[in-house]
Design a protein around this motif. Structure first.
Motif, PDB file in Angstrom:
ATOM      1  N   ALA A 118      20.078  11.745 -11.019  1.00 21.92           N
ATOM      2  CA  ALA A 118      19.745  10.892 -12.153  1.00 21.92           C
ATOM      3  C   ALA A 118      18.782  11.616 -13.062  1.00 21.92           C
ATOM      4  O   ALA A 118      18.123  12.559 -12.653  1.00 21.92           O
ATOM      5  N   PRO A 119      18.686  11.189 -14.299  1.00 22.92           N
ATOM      6  CA  PRO A 119      17.723  11.796 -15.209  1.00 22.92           C
ATOM      7  C   PRO A 119      16.318  11.712 -14.647  1.00 22.92           C
ATOM      8  O   PRO A 119      15.990  10.788 -13.917  1.00 22.92           O
ATOM      9  N   ALA A 120      15.490  12.650 -14.994  1.00 21.42           N
ATOM     10  CA  ALA A 120      14.115  12.677 -14.490  1.00 21.42           C
ATOM     11  C   ALA A 120      13.414  11.367 -14.792  1.00 21.42           C
ATOM     12  O   ALA A 120      13.491  10.839 -15.881  1.00 21.42           O
ATOM     13  N   GLY A 121      12.686  10.852 -13.801  1.00 17.30           N
ATOM     14  CA  GLY A 121      11.926   9.626 -13.987  1.00 17.30           C
ATOM     15  C   GLY A 121      12.675   8.379 -13.588  1.00 17.30           C
ATOM     16  O   GLY A 121      12.087   7.315 -13.480  1.00 17.30           O
ATOM     17  N   ASN A 122      13.990   8.430 -13.334  1.00 17.50           N
ATOM     18  CA  ASN A 122      14.735   7.228 -12.967  1.00 17.50           C
ATOM     19  C   ASN A 122      14.473   6.814 -11.526  1.00 17.50           C
ATOM     20  O   ASN A 122      14.540   5.648 -11.186  1.00 17.50           O
ATOM     21  N   ILE A 123      14.239   7.768 -10.652  1.00 17.27           N
ATOM     22  CA  ILE A 123      14.051   7.473  -9.239  1.00 17.27           C
ATOM     23  C   ILE A 123      12.707   8.018  -8.797  1.00 17.27           C
ATOM     24  O   ILE A 123      12.419   9.197  -8.998  1.00 17.27           O
ATOM     25  N   ALA A 124      11.878   7.188  -8.216  1.00 19.34           N
ATOM     26  CA  ALA A 124      10.569   7.646  -7.775  1.00 19.34           C
ATOM     27  C   ALA A 124      10.588   7.916  -6.284  1.00 19.34           C
ATOM     28  O   ALA A 124      11.112   7.126  -5.513  1.00 19.34           O
ATOM     29  N   PRO A 125      10.016   9.015  -5.861  1.00 19.87           N
ATOM     30  CA  PRO A 125      10.004   9.357  -4.435  1.00 19.87           C
ATOM     31  C   PRO A 125       8.916   8.604  -3.688  1.00 19.87           C
ATOM     32  O   PRO A 125       7.935   9.180  -3.204  1.00 19.87           O
ATOM     33  N   VAL A 126       9.046   7.285  -3.645  1.00 23.02           N
ATOM     34  CA  VAL A 126       8.093   6.440  -2.928  1.00 23.02           C
ATOM     35  C   VAL A 126       8.868   5.540  -1.976  1.00 23.02           C
ATOM     36  O   VAL A 126      10.073   5.351  -2.114  1.00 23.02           O
ATOM     37  N   ALA A 127       8.154   4.983  -1.014  1.00 21.14           N
ATOM     38  CA  ALA A 127       8.764   4.069  -0.043  1.00 21.14           C
ATOM     39  C   ALA A 127       8.350   2.644  -0.383  1.00 21.14           C
ATOM     40  O   ALA A 127       7.157   2.318  -0.396  1.00 21.14           O
ATOM     41  N   PHE A 128       9.337   1.790  -0.691  1.00 17.38           N
ATOM     42  CA  PHE A 128       9.058   0.387  -0.952  1.00 17.38           C
ATOM     43  C   PHE A 128       8.969  -0.372   0.364  1.00 17.38           C
ATOM     44  O   PHE A 128       9.820  -0.214   1.235  1.00 17.38           O
ATOM     45  N   GLN A 129       7.958  -1.235   0.493  1.00 18.77           N
ATOM     46  CA  GLN A 129       7.829  -2.089   1.676  1.00 18.77           C
ATOM     47  C   GLN A 129       7.485  -3.500   1.231  1.00 18.77           C
ATOM     48  O   GLN A 129       6.624  -3.696   0.366  1.00 18.77           O
ATOM     49  N   THR A 130       8.164  -4.480   1.826  1.00 20.66           N
ATOM     50  CA  THR A 130       7.919  -5.881   1.508  1.00 20.66           C
ATOM     51  C   THR A 130       6.700  -6.385   2.259  1.00 20.66           C
ATOM     52  O   THR A 130       6.545  -6.125   3.449  1.00 20.66           O
ATOM     53  N   GLY A 131       5.846  -7.121   1.571  1.00 22.92           N
ATOM     54  CA  GLY A 131       4.653  -7.678   2.200  1.00 22.92           C
ATOM     55  C   GLY A 131       3.405  -6.955   1.745  1.00 22.92           C
ATOM     56  O   GLY A 131       3.449  -6.014   0.952  1.00 22.92           O
ATOM     57  N   THR A 132       2.268  -7.396   2.243  1.00 16.44           N
ATOM     58  CA  THR A 132       1.002  -6.805   1.849  1.00 16.44           C
ATOM     59  C   THR A 132       0.741  -5.511   2.605  1.00 16.44           C
ATOM     60  O   THR A 132       1.341  -5.251   3.651  1.00 16.44           O
ATOM     61  N   ALA A 133      -0.169  -4.715   2.067  1.00 12.61           N
ATOM     62  CA  ALA A 133      -0.557  -3.476   2.735  1.00 12.61           C
ATOM     63  C   ALA A 133      -1.173  -3.774   4.100  1.00 12.61           C
ATOM     64  O   ALA A 133      -0.898  -3.093   5.093  1.00 12.61           O
ATOM     65  N   SER A 134      -1.985  -4.829   4.151  1.00 17.07           N
ATOM     66  CA  SER A 134      -2.629  -5.199   5.419  1.00 17.07           C
ATOM     67  C   SER A 134      -1.603  -5.572   6.472  1.00 17.07           C
ATOM     68  O   SER A 134      -1.683  -5.130   7.622  1.00 17.07           O
ATOM     69  N   ALA A 135      -0.617  -6.392   6.074  1.00 23.41           N
ATOM     70  CA  ALA A 135       0.406  -6.819   7.035  1.00 23.41           C
ATOM     71  C   ALA A 135       1.252  -5.643   7.511  1.00 23.41           C
ATOM     72  O   ALA A 135       1.806  -5.675   8.608  1.00 23.41           O
ATOM     73  N   ASN A 136       1.331  -4.603   6.697  1.00 25.52           N
ATOM     74  CA  ASN A 136       2.130  -3.429   7.052  1.00 25.52           C
ATOM     75  C   ASN A 136       1.300  -2.319   7.685  1.00 25.52           C
ATOM     76  O   ASN A 136       1.798  -1.210   7.897  1.00 25.52           O
ATOM     77  N   GLY A 137       0.032  -2.615   7.984  1.00 21.27           N
ATOM     78  CA  GLY A 137      -0.796  -1.654   8.713  1.00 21.27           C
ATOM     79  C   GLY A 137      -1.225  -0.439   7.927  1.00 21.27           C
ATOM     80  O   GLY A 137      -1.382   0.654   8.490  1.00 21.27           O
ATOM     81  N   ALA A 138      -1.440  -0.590   6.623  1.00 16.95           N
ATOM     82  CA  ALA A 138      -1.888   0.545   5.821  1.00 16.95           C
ATOM     83  C   ALA A 138      -3.252   1.023   6.308  1.00 16.95           C
ATOM     84  O   ALA A 138      -4.117   0.212   6.681  1.00 16.95           O
ATOM     85  N   PRO A 139      -3.495   2.333   6.322  1.00 16.19           N
ATOM     86  CA  PRO A 139      -4.780   2.859   6.802  1.00 16.19           C
ATOM     87  C   PRO A 139      -5.952   2.353   5.968  1.00 16.19           C
ATOM     88  O   PRO A 139      -5.834   2.163   4.757  1.00 16.19           O
ATOM     89  N   GLN A 140      -7.086   2.140   6.613  1.00 19.36           N
ATOM     90  CA  GLN A 140      -8.283   1.687   5.909  1.00 19.36           C
ATOM     91  C   GLN A 140      -8.803   2.791   4.984  1.00 19.36           C
ATOM     92  O   GLN A 140      -8.544   3.967   5.180  1.00 19.36           O
ATOM     93  N   ASN A 141      -9.537   2.372   3.964  1.00 20.45           N
ATOM     94  CA  ASN A 141     -10.171   3.299   3.020  1.00 20.45           C
ATOM     95  C   ASN A 141      -9.153   4.166   2.277  1.00 20.45           C
ATOM     96  O   ASN A 141      -9.463   5.295   1.878  1.00 20.45           O
ATOM     97  N   THR A 142      -7.942   3.648   2.105  1.00 20.53           N
ATOM     98  CA  THR A 142      -6.918   4.339   1.326  1.00 20.53           C
ATOM     99  C   THR A 142      -6.340   3.358   0.312  1.00 20.53           C
ATOM    100  O   THR A 142      -6.664   2.173   0.302  1.00 20.53           O
ATOM    101  N   GLY A 143      -5.453   3.860  -0.549  1.00 21.82           N
ATOM    102  CA  GLY A 143      -4.784   2.989  -1.504  1.00 21.82           C
ATOM    103  C   GLY A 143      -5.757   2.223  -2.372  1.00 21.82           C
ATOM    104  O   GLY A 143      -6.744   2.776  -2.866  1.00 21.82           O
ATOM    105  N   ASP A 144      -5.526   0.942  -2.548  1.00 24.95           N
ATOM    106  CA  ASP A 144      -6.372   0.105  -3.382  1.00 24.95           C
ATOM    107  C   ASP A 144      -7.792  -0.020  -2.838  1.00 24.95           C
ATOM    108  O   ASP A 144      -8.694  -0.480  -3.546  1.00 24.95           O
ATOM    109  N   PHE A 145      -8.005   0.364  -1.573  1.00 27.41           N
ATOM    110  CA  PHE A 145      -9.324   0.270  -0.944  1.00 27.41           C
ATOM    111  C   PHE A 145     -10.010   1.634  -0.822  1.00 27.41           C
ATOM    112  O   PHE A 145     -11.024   1.763  -0.148  1.00 27.41           O
ATOM    113  N   ALA A 146      -9.464   2.648  -1.477  1.00 24.40           N
ATOM    114  CA  ALA A 146     -10.049   3.984  -1.402  1.00 24.40           C
ATOM    115  C   ALA A 146     -11.414   4.018  -2.085  1.00 24.40           C
ATOM    116  O   ALA A 146     -11.702   3.231  -2.999  1.00 24.40           O
ATOM    117  N   ALA A 147     -12.257   4.931  -1.642  1.00 24.02           N
ATOM    118  CA  ALA A 147     -13.573   5.084  -2.247  1.00 24.02           C
ATOM    119  C   ALA A 147     -13.435   5.560  -3.689  1.00 24.02           C
ATOM    120  O   ALA A 147     -12.507   6.308  -4.016  1.00 24.02           O
TER     121      ALA A 147
END
Length: 464
Positions: free
Chosen positions: A33-62
């Protein structure tokens, strides 16, 4: 009086259509696909907390730890201040859009000092994107001038505001007449309708029951029969996710709410009475009740009179229910029961199980007759909602189908738009996946634009 509107899913452009070079094969590799159409990320349904996201990362990073911050982002639909619906990050901070940006094509006009005041929501390759009440179909990505990858909603780049210092603040709303909270579909967030509906005596309030000081021994948290007065003191309608279904509506206790295909939205009518209503308790209110809206637009909510004279809540005209088989918050045991019961979306639509795949690549190869060489798109084993109106509306109802393999469409003459989860899939004009065909890689708001209006007789999903 608060008006009831027909359920309409967020419209997606018909440019998500791809035509396969072979009519019978599901083998092959996705076309680039043209550049920018597909992002190399993993979509997950639910909250970061419910999915066990590591602490002090993402929206909670320092602060200043960009590498940790770009590991994940959460998009959570809800309310903030008087804004409803609006999108928040995993920490509860309001997200915004900028009028000087463009959605088609997606382009950010906020760089340099602007981006210090309005930090863009960015991710790095391999990051995770947690969606709670935000439809994956509305999420996209754009490469910024500095090479970073910014998240978009409805094509609009999204940002935080440095002037918001606590969760739930909306200090960025209306700044310069160009900055606004962003809705789950990418529109400008606005003030939610509040006050008492004079026709029903039911009051509407933005935010959760807890935030508004409601009695948490009553309403959705009441432990006795749902027909007791205490149970009808208040109802909370929260946009979120559960059991892989997203976006759905749940009540203040976290229980999934459902709709029934045998009901009618025009006029709003419940056909679930007697023993049915014991298995599927209707969400009831009475004069003096309060409805707390948290991510569900007040304009989509209505009240109908049931056969026994009680008052039932509707969304998009569809009466809503709980399921007696759901024993704890987050259960979705009522999904698909009898082929007629489904979790209800924030606009009143039915929510089918997700295919769990990131957006498929787009291609534009012409179709060839059956029996030609293998094609270039691998079909997905997902699901689809087939709506009788354009723009995902339901003037004559809707139906759902899911894979694997070739599936017959229940009412071909009543299919004018298709909402796809987990594509690509191949549409066929003949039974048993025969005749003229076309592959689509995303939802199509008007099948007439691709020559398939009221002509989708069967659909082929992936075989796995």
């Amino acid at each position: 009086m608060i008006r009831i509107r027909v359920a309409m899913l967020a419209a997606l452009v018909a440019t998500g259509v791809a035509v396969l070079s072979a009519c019978g094969s599901t083998a092959g590799t996705p076309t680039a696909a043209p550049a920018g159409n597909i992002a190399p990320v993993a979509f997950q349904t639910g909250t970061a907390s419910a999915n066990g996201a590591p602490q002090n990362t993402g929206d909670f990073a320092a602060p200043g730890d960009t590498d940790a911050a770009e590991q994940w982002v959460e998009l959570d639909a809800g309310s903030a201040g008087s804004l409803n619906p609006v999108v928040l990050n995993g920490k509860g901070f309001t997200l915004y859009r900028f009028d000087k940006d463009t959605p088609k094509p997606s382009k950010s006009a906020c760089n340099g000092d602007c981006a210090k005041t309005w930090p863009p929501v960015t991710l790095k390759q391999g990051a995770k994107l947690f969606l709670n009440g935000v439809d994956q179909a509305d999420v996209g990505f754009v490469t910024r001038d500095d090479g970073t990858m910014q998240v978009t909603l409805g094509g609009w780049p999204i940002y935080k505001f440095s002037g918001d210092t606590q969760a739930g603040q909306t200090n960025g709303q209306g700044v310069g007449g160009t900055w606004f909270g962003v809705t789950p579909e990418g529109a400008k967030a606005g003030k939610s309708q509040e006050g008492t509906d004079q026709a029903t005596g039911v009051g509407y309030k933005t935010g959760t029951a807890k935030e508004n000081g409601a009695d948490l021994t009553a309403g959705d948290d009441y432990k006795g029969p749902r027909t007791d007065d205490a149970a009808m003191k208040w109802v909370q309608l929260t946009r979120g996710s559960a059991g892989g279904l997203n976006p759905i509506v749940h009540d203040g206790a976290g229980f999934t709410l459902y709709r029934f295909d045998k009901d009618s939205p025009k006029p709003p009518t419940s056909n679930c009475n007697g023993d049915c209503a014991k298995t599927w308790p209707p969400v009831l209110v009475k004069p003096g009740s309060r409805i707390f809206v948290n991510g569900v637009a007040t304009a989509k909510i209505g009240i109908l009179t049931r056969a026994d004279g009680s008052r039932q809540v509707s969304i998009g005209g569809w009466p809503v229910y709980r399921f007696s088989g759901d024993k704890q918050a987050g259960d979705t045991n009522g999904e698909g029961v009898g082929g007629t019961w489904f979790a209800v979306s924030p606009t009143g639509g039915k929510v089918l199980p997700k295919g769990g795949q990131a957006p498929a690549p787009q291609s534009s190869q012409p179709s060839t007759p059956a029996g030609s060489a293998p094609g270039t798109v691998t079909l997905g084993n997902g699901s689809a909602v087939l709506d009788s109106g354009t723009n995902f509306s339901e003037p004559n109802g809707s139906s759902g189908v899911s894979g694997p393999g070739c599936v017959a469409v229940p009412r071909p003459a009543q299919v004018s738009s298709i909402k796809l989860d987990g594509g690509p899939v191949k549409l066929w004009k003949g039974p048993g996946c025969t005749g003229q065909s076309m592959v689509i890689t995303s939802s199509v708001a008007d099948l007439a634009t691709i020559g398939f209006d009221k002509q989708v007789v069967s659909i082929r999903f992936g075989d796995k």
